[in-house]
Scaffold this motif. Structure first.
Motif, short mmCIF file in Angstrom:
data_model
loop_
_atom_site.label_atom_id
_atom_site.label_comp_id
_atom_site.label_asym_id
_atom_site.label_seq_id
_atom_site.Cartn_x
_atom_site.Cartn_y
_atom_site.Cartn_z
N PRO A 152 14.19 -6.26 -5.39
CA PRO A 152 15.60 -6.58 -5.66
C PRO A 152 16.48 -5.34 -5.63
N LEU A 153 17.76 -5.53 -5.37
CA LEU A 153 18.69 -4.42 -5.22
C LEU A 153 18.69 -3.48 -6.42
N GLY A 154 18.76 -4.03 -7.63
CA GLY A 154 18.79 -3.18 -8.82
C GLY A 154 17.56 -2.30 -8.93
N ALA A 155 16.40 -2.89 -8.69
CA ALA A 155 15.15 -2.12 -8.75
C ALA A 155 15.10 -1.09 -7.63
N ALA A 156 15.61 -1.45 -6.45
CA ALA A 156 15.62 -0.52 -5.32
C ALA A 156 16.50 0.69 -5.62
N ILE A 157 17.63 0.46 -6.26
CA ILE A 157 18.53 1.57 -6.61
C ILE A 157 17.85 2.49 -7.62
N LYS A 158 17.21 1.89 -8.64
CA LYS A 158 16.51 2.70 -9.65
C LYS A 158 15.39 3.51 -9.00
N LEU A 159 14.63 2.87 -8.14
CA LEU A 159 13.53 3.56 -7.46
C LEU A 159 14.06 4.73 -6.63
N MET A 160 15.12 4.51 -5.87
CA MET A 160 15.65 5.58 -5.01
C MET A 160 16.13 6.77 -5.83
N LYS A 165 0.82 -1.21 0.00
CA LYS A 165 0.00 0.00 0.00
C LYS A 165 0.86 1.27 0.00
N ILE A 166 1.89 1.28 -0.87
CA ILE A 166 2.77 2.43 -0.98
C ILE A 166 2.13 3.46 -1.90
N ASP A 167 1.71 4.58 -1.32
CA ASP A 167 1.16 5.69 -2.11
C ASP A 167 2.25 6.75 -2.22
N GLY A 168 1.91 7.92 -2.73
CA GLY A 168 2.90 8.97 -2.91
C GLY A 168 3.56 9.42 -1.62
N GLU A 169 2.76 9.55 -0.58
CA GLU A 169 3.32 9.97 0.71
C GLU A 169 4.30 8.94 1.25
N ALA A 170 3.90 7.67 1.20
CA ALA A 170 4.79 6.61 1.67
C ALA A 170 6.02 6.49 0.78
N LEU A 171 5.84 6.70 -0.52
CA LEU A 171 6.95 6.65 -1.46
C LEU A 171 8.01 7.69 -1.10
N SER A 172 7.55 8.86 -0.67
CA SER A 172 8.50 9.93 -0.33
C SER A 172 9.34 9.59 0.90
N GLU A 173 8.90 8.63 1.70
CA GLU A 173 9.63 8.22 2.90
C GLU A 173 10.44 6.94 2.68
N LYS A 199 14.93 7.81 -8.67
CA LYS A 199 13.74 8.53 -9.14
C LYS A 199 13.00 9.20 -7.99
N ILE A 200 12.92 8.52 -6.85
CA ILE A 200 12.24 9.10 -5.68
C ILE A 200 12.96 10.38 -5.26
N GLU A 201 14.28 10.34 -5.24
CA GLU A 201 15.05 11.53 -4.87
C GLU A 201 14.79 12.65 -5.88
N GLY A 202 14.58 12.31 -7.14
CA GLY A 202 14.26 13.30 -8.17
C GLY A 202 12.88 13.91 -7.97
N LEU A 203 12.00 13.20 -7.27
CA LEU A 203 10.66 13.71 -6.97
C LEU A 203 10.70 14.63 -5.75
#
Length: 123
Positions: free
Chosen positions: A101-109, A81-89, A111-115
């Protein structure tokens, strides 16, 4: 990404330009893939500009289309249940703790930092 080039031949048969005639099941498979991609693209156009306002349903197409992770990994965010607010944290540690997985986590981080989010506490 594999591209399918289909066209209708002289006698109404569907051809793929490489192997010649193709079966109806292949055509239906390609059409389903196109529809799914279009639906994701349509969802992306409808995202609120501020990520804090994203719903759980907004996060998945963003993660797949903009970040480039697999739908299976994006589903892990939906199940949590990760929404935008949870994504920002989110942190890499939190993403890994829910099975991303690590690769996906790195990519997500990245992009999240870019948001403007990310970097919440590391717990």
């Amino acid at each position: 990404m594999q591209r399918a080039m289909l066209h209708v031949g002289h006698h109404g048969h569907v051809e793929d330009g490489v192997n010649g005639l193709v079966g109806a099941s292949y055509v239906l498979h390609v059409m389903a893939a196109v529809r799914e991609r279009f639906e994701w693209s349509s969802n992306m156009a409808a995202l609120p500009p501020n990520a804090m306002g994203w719903t759980v349903e907004d996060v998945k197409p963003w993660a797949v289309e903009q970040v480039g992770i697999d739908a299976e990994d994006a589903d892990k965010l939906v199940r949590q249940k990760i929404d935008g607010e949870a994504l920002s944290e989110m942190t890499e540690v939190r993403l890994r703790s829910v099975g991303v997985p690590l690769g996906a986590a790195i990519k997500l981080m990245k992009k999240i930092e870019g948001l403007g989010g990310g970097g919440g506490s590391s717990s």
